[in-house]
Design a protein around this motif. Structure first.
Motif, PDB file in Angstrom:
ATOM      1  N   LEU A 210      -7.502 -10.484 -36.769  1.00 54.92           N
ATOM      2  CA  LEU A 210      -7.022  -9.799 -37.904  1.00 54.92           C
ATOM      3  C   LEU A 210      -6.038  -8.708 -37.364  1.00 54.92           C
ATOM      4  CD1 LEU A 210     -10.533  -9.338 -39.467  1.00 54.92           C
ATOM      5  CD2 LEU A 210      -8.864 -10.714 -40.512  1.00 54.92           C
ATOM      6  N   PRO A 211      -5.443  -8.345 -38.635  1.00 51.77           N
ATOM      7  CA  PRO A 211      -4.341  -7.173 -38.130  1.00 51.77           C
ATOM      8  C   PRO A 211      -5.395  -5.965 -37.473  1.00 51.77           C
ATOM      9  CG  PRO A 211      -3.796  -7.787 -40.223  1.00 51.77           C
ATOM     10  CD  PRO A 211      -5.268  -8.488 -39.930  1.00 51.77           C
ATOM     11  N   GLU A 212      -4.614  -5.139 -36.787  1.00 55.05           N
ATOM     12  CA  GLU A 212      -5.480  -4.332 -35.945  1.00 55.05           C
ATOM     13  C   GLU A 212      -6.596  -3.389 -36.598  1.00 55.05           C
ATOM     14  OE1 GLU A 212      -4.054  -1.109 -32.273  1.00 55.05           O
ATOM     15  OE2 GLU A 212      -3.544  -0.618 -34.313  1.00 55.05           O
ATOM     16  N   MET A 213      -5.949  -2.603 -37.654  1.00 53.39           N
ATOM     17  CA  MET A 213      -7.225  -1.797 -38.260  1.00 53.39           C
ATOM     18  C   MET A 213      -8.229  -2.653 -38.945  1.00 53.39           C
ATOM     19  SD  MET A 213      -6.111   0.751 -36.897  1.00 53.39           S
ATOM     20  CE  MET A 213      -7.152   2.235 -37.809  1.00 53.39           C
ATOM     21  N   ARG A 214      -7.902  -3.603 -39.445  1.00 50.45           N
ATOM     22  CA  ARG A 214      -8.775  -4.568 -40.238  1.00 50.45           C
ATOM     23  C   ARG A 214      -9.768  -4.921 -39.108  1.00 50.45           C
ATOM     24  NH1 ARG A 214      -6.572  -9.093 -44.028  1.00 50.45           N
ATOM     25  NH2 ARG A 214      -9.035  -9.238 -44.080  1.00 50.45           N
TER      26      ARG A 214
END
Length: 328
Positions: A210-214
């Motif tokens: 997943l994208p970093e913050m997600r």
């Protein structure tokens, strides 16, 4: 931080006057007045100041009781909402949890003990099985069910028992970073929120697709739901959530009908991922995934009605036990 935010933060740390405090103060003032002889009256200005003091405290208590929270329609607390109200913005909620945790003693299991968590699950019957993220250990789609899980203190073993079964399934733990929520791992996490955020970024990089913050949000949710972290780490995780983009709060009931505050983020598929917290004790009540709309046509959620609860989990109980199969 503007002046209003600073006032709210300071105000939220002060214990508010309760009705018992007001009654006691009123009795003491009246008793003091009654003891004076008829020939000696208190100067009028003293009586007036005392009366104004009581009135001021009473008005403050009245505000606490009758005011209702205002929001800006996006879940964030509006600027005019006093910080001591049950529903505030996510930053204030995290700070309250941190202040409460500082007054508690964190208890971790020994290496040979186990963390026990019992949870109640629900998944929407309108979803395909592959579209729903199941709990650790699996689960059914379109159903309501309960599961118990044990995690050994050193993280080397886990066990699970599903509703209606007497069989406890055991398996090794700790080898997959995506499933690290054991006490040994939790004790290694820093309690300072910015350091914790950086650590979670490193732990999820290249592991959670997943994208970093997600990916960080996913890991925080996993730790909260599966690991039953102690109070200070739990508060630090709430603070990490408050630092993510597009985070809001809303009043919500969990799967068991308990009133809570939901900290949520919305993803690109129109799913609201929500962590539900008890607004008084700041313990985790559970979490849920709700379709809020706006997803693309190829999304598995696009045909759902807005507000559909795709998946929900409630934490029924948690504690430390001496063996897998034991309950608090």
């Amino acid at each position: 931080m503007n002046d209003l935010d600073m006032v709210r933060d300071l105000r939220s740390q002060v214990r508010q006057s309760e009705e018992s405090d007001l009654r006691g103060a009123r009795r003491r003032v009246l008793a003091s007045m009654a003891r004076e002889s008829r020939g000696r009256r208190l100067p009028r200005i003293v009586v007036r100041v005392a009366a104004v003091g009581i009135l001021g405290v009473t008005i403050t208590a009245g505000v606490m009781v009758v005011q209702t929270p205002r929001t800006d329609g996006q879940g964030k607390g509006a600027a005019s909402a006093p910080a001591w109200l049950p529903v505030a913005n996510v930053e204030t909620l995290a700070k309250r949890a941190t202040a409460a945790a500082a007054r508690q003693t964190d208890v971790y299991p020994r290496a040979d003990q186990w963390v026990y968590v019992k949870r109640d699950f629900y998944s929407s019957p309108k979803m395909l099985p592959e579209s729903v993220v199941p709990p650790v250990g699996g689960g059914k789609t379109g159903s309501r069910y309960t599961a118990e899980m044990w995690t050994r203190g050193d993280g080397k073993e886990r066990a699970q028992r599903n509703e209606g079964s007497k069989t406890i399934t055991r398996r090794q733990g700790g080898e997959d970073p995506r499933l690290r929520f054991d006490p040994a791992y939790l004790r290694s996490l820093p309690l300072e929120p910015s350091a914790l955020l950086e650590r979670l970024k490193r732990d999820t990089a290249g592991v959670i697709p997943l994208p970093e913050m997600r990916a960080v949000s996913h890991q925080v949710l996993m730790i909260l739901q599966e690991g039953a972290p102690a109070a200070r780490l739990r508060a630090a995780l709430y603070t990490v959530l408050s630092q993510l983009d597009d985070v809001g709060v809303e009043e919500v009931r969990d799967l068991l009908g308990r009133e809570g505050v939901g900290i949520y983020t919305d993803d690109d598929e129109g799913i609201r991922q929500e962590v539900i917290i008890d607004p008084n004790t700041y313990v985790l009540l559970g979490g849920r995934r709700v379709y809020v709309g706006g997803s693309e046509s190829q999304s598995p959620y696009s045909k759902l009605p807005k507000g559909e609860v795709v998946f929900s989990v409630a934490q029924v109980t948690a504690g430390i036990v001496d063996n897998a199969g034991g309950v608090p």
